[in-house]
Design a protein around this motif. Structure first.
Motif, PDB file in Angstrom:
ATOM      1  N   THR A 185      24.290  13.747  39.685  1.00  0.00           N
ATOM      2  CA  THR A 185      24.168  15.135  39.246  1.00  0.00           C
ATOM      3  C   THR A 185      23.771  16.021  40.426  1.00  0.00           C
ATOM      4  O   THR A 185      23.403  15.525  41.502  1.00  0.00           O
ATOM      5  N   GLY A 205      10.539  18.625  35.829  1.00  0.00           N
ATOM      6  CA  GLY A 205      11.077  19.001  34.524  1.00  0.00           C
ATOM      7  C   GLY A 205      10.505  20.318  34.069  1.00  0.00           C
ATOM      8  O   GLY A 205       9.286  20.500  34.066  1.00  0.00           O
ATOM      9  N   GLU A 208      12.298  26.389  29.537  1.00  0.00           N
ATOM     10  CA  GLU A 208      12.546  27.827  29.488  1.00  0.00           C
ATOM     11  C   GLU A 208      11.903  28.372  28.228  1.00  0.00           C
ATOM     12  O   GLU A 208      12.306  28.035  27.114  1.00  0.00           O
ATOM     13  N   GLN A 216      13.881  21.748  21.979  1.00  0.00           N
ATOM     14  CA  GLN A 216      14.372  21.940  23.342  1.00  0.00           C
ATOM     15  C   GLN A 216      14.031  20.709  24.174  1.00  0.00           C
ATOM     16  O   GLN A 216      12.997  20.072  23.974  1.00  0.00           O
ATOM     17  N   LEU A 218      13.710  18.976  28.245  1.00  0.00           N
ATOM     18  CA  LEU A 218      13.402  19.393  29.603  1.00  0.00           C
ATOM     19  C   LEU A 218      14.669  19.575  30.428  1.00  0.00           C
ATOM     20  O   LEU A 218      15.638  18.818  30.280  1.00  0.00           O
ATOM     21  N   GLN A 219      14.634  20.567  31.280  1.00  0.00           N
ATOM     22  CA  GLN A 219      15.710  20.807  32.232  1.00  0.00           C
ATOM     23  C   GLN A 219      15.197  20.434  33.624  1.00  0.00           C
ATOM     24  O   GLN A 219      14.098  20.819  34.011  1.00  0.00           O
ATOM     25  N   MET A 221      14.958  20.510  37.634  1.00  0.00           N
ATOM     26  CA  MET A 221      15.174  21.384  38.780  1.00  0.00           C
ATOM     27  C   MET A 221      14.530  20.760  40.013  1.00  0.00           C
ATOM     28  O   MET A 221      13.849  19.731  39.927  1.00  0.00           O
ATOM     29  N   ASN A 234      17.030  26.121  41.113  1.00  0.00           N
ATOM     30  CA  ASN A 234      17.921  25.639  40.055  1.00  0.00           C
ATOM     31  C   ASN A 234      19.262  25.271  40.683  1.00  0.00           C
ATOM     32  O   ASN A 234      20.025  26.154  41.073  1.00  0.00           O
ATOM     33  N   GLU A 236      21.948  24.351  39.458  1.00  0.00           N
ATOM     34  CA  GLU A 236      23.117  24.673  38.652  1.00  0.00           C
ATOM     35  C   GLU A 236      23.545  26.121  38.809  1.00  0.00           C
ATOM     36  O   GLU A 236      24.560  26.528  38.252  1.00  0.00           O
TER      37      GLU A 236
END
Length: 502
Positions: A185, A205, A208, A216, A218-219, A221, A234, A236
């Motif tokens: 990724t 992690g 937002e 939700q 974790l995203q 970064m 970020n 992405e």
């Protein structure tokens, strides 16, 4: 002649100290300058689900901590039958749940409260000294070297290097990026390329924050060390404007959840926003940060309510000094109007004025009779005090019987001060006449009304109660007014005939 330089230096120091204390309280405790402001608090709940395997279970969840822009003010856990502990490990804070034996579906809740706080004091942990350099296959390593060379030429430091690297990875026409992203990724690619270039970084992690959001996840970064703190990126997005509602939950760079004795684990997050008063926000921040709080807010609520009125008295004193020294307004007693204004705050203005006039008027009539008895001063004053008490009692009972409940509040009037006021006015009547009594009595009442208006102003109440440094500034103002020796404004009327002759 004595020099006034030390005096002016003292006044200047008082002003500077008052401003410094107020700024310190605003910056460190987050107390707003204006009333009516609210502070935002986020309630974030982590729901941990897994299936226990009929044996001892140990679940370790990465726990958030105070960070830039957010102060952790509270955390709780709900887990039936589990023991809970908050552990500070080498990889950061973690919440650990343990139980001797569990079987079947399990649900554990962890809740954290964060205060949106621009002055949040985060503990910044610098990166480890040694960076482990990853290995790549031959073609992939060549692509990594090409990306590093490109980013190095277009950057000036580590954060700008990471920014240029992310731009290159998001370039759809770049063959090097396509080759690198074939088996990983973008988050992994950024992390490994930065490690290969010996740039301190880690994967975190984030959540937002969005009011009412449910389930939700974790995203991931990247964070890069700039020499003083960690900067968030970020991978992405080409636009590196990080949303201020981004909260870093997992800083371990290892795992969000470690589970022993279970399987099929999932972690979901729900959140909700609420508004709290500045007083509550300040109290929570002080408790969370362990700050030394020598303000009035550290007292019990009953004493706080008392001091909220006491801290307004210096404002009344400043007004009285200005009216007497600069305007030349006559009052009966020096600071009697301030105490009457304090009573007005309790009784409301209209009720207070009527009560004041009734008590003083009736007291003067009775005092005129006592003057004929040729009593000694102490006995006369004592008789006036008892008379004032009886007058207040009678008026209160009469007001209650006829349904005027507002009249019950006249008991807040300071009886001793009213007794001395009646005594002074009575003597003034005998020596100077009724006109002087009306002038001083009317001046006292006008001053009390002006002080009342200042004391009931929401902005003044907020500043005096929350910023004790303001008292030093008021003291400096009173000291400066005390040096004025010019004409009062009311004395200028004596020069009116001269102006007419010209």
């Amino acid at each position: 002649m004595t020099s006034k330089v030390p005096f002016y230096i003292s006044v200047l120091l008082l002003v500077v100290a008052g401003i410094a204390l107020s700024m310190f309280r605003h910056q460190n405790y987050g107390v707003p300058w204006t009333p009516g402001e609210t502070r935002q608090v986020w309630d974030i709940e982590a729901r941990v689900e897994f299936t226990a395997q009929d044996k001892p279970v140990k679940a370790s969840l990465a726990a958030p901590q105070t960070q830039r822009g957010f102060t952790l003010i509270n955390e709780t856990s709900s887990s039936s039958g589990y023991g809970i502990a908050y552990v500070n490990s080498d990889v950061g804070r973690r919440a650990e749940w343990t139980i001797r034996k569990a079987k079947g579906p399990q649900i554990i809740y962890y809740k954290a409260q964060f205060l949106v706080d621009p002055q949040a004091k985060a503990q910044i942990k610098p990166p480890a000294k040694e960076i482990i350099k990853p290995t790549f296959d031959g073609p992939v390593e060549a692509a990594v070297l090409a990306l590093i060379d490109q980013a190095s030429q277009r950057s000036s430091d580590d954060p700008t290097f990471a920014r240029e690297l992310i731009k290159a990875l998001n370039d759809e026409d770049s063959q090097n990026s396509a080759l690198l992203l074939n088996n990983m990724t973008k988050v992994e690619a950024v992390d490994k390329v930065l490690a290969y270039a010996q740039i301190p970084s880690k994967v975190v992690g984030v959540i937002e924050l969005e009011d009412g959001r449910r389930r939700q996840v974790l995203q991931l970064m990247n964070q890069v060390w700039d020499g003083e703190r960690w900067q968030l990126f970020n991978p992405e997005s080409l636009q590196q404007q990080i949303n201020p509602n981004i909260l870093v939950w997992d800083q371990s760079n290892v795992s969000l959840l470690d589970l022993i004795g279970g399987q099929n684990s999932q972690v979901h997050f729900s959140m909700i926003s609420q508004e709290v008063t500045p007083r509550q926000a300040t109290s929570d921040k002080i408790e969370a940060d362990g700050l030394l709080n020598f303000s009035i807010h550290s007292l019990p609520l009953e004493e706080q309510a008392m001091f909220k009125t006491i801290m307004l008295i210096p404002i009344g004193a400043l007004i009285v000094v200005f009216l007497r020294v600069i305007i030349g307004l006559k009052t009966s007693g020096t600071f009697m109007p301030v105490l009457i204004a304090v009573a007005f705050v309790q009784t409301q203005l209209a009720t207070g004025i009527i009560g004041f006039l009734l008590i003083v008027g009736t007291g003067l009539i009775i005092r005129s009779y006592l003057s004929r008895l040729n009593l000694l001063l102490v006995a006369r004053i004592s008789a006036v005090i008892i008379t004032v008490i009886l007058i207040i009692s009678v008026f209160t009972v009469v007001a209650y019987k006829i349904g005027l409940t507002e009249g019950l509040s006249i008991t807040f009037f300071p009886m001793i001060i009213l007794s001395w006021t009646i005594e002074r006015m009575s003597i003034l009547w005998e020596e100077e006449g009724a006109k002087e009594v009306v002038l001083q009595g009317g001046g006292s009442l006008l001053t009390a009304v002006l002080v009342y208006l200042a004391m009931t102003n929401g902005y003044i109440q907020h500043l005096t109660f929350n910023f004790i440094g303001l008292q030093l500034i008021v003291l400096a103002g009173i000291l400066m007014l005390g040096t004025y020796t010019g004409y009062r404004l009311t004395e200028l009327r004596r020069f009116k005939p001269l102006a007419e002759e010209d």
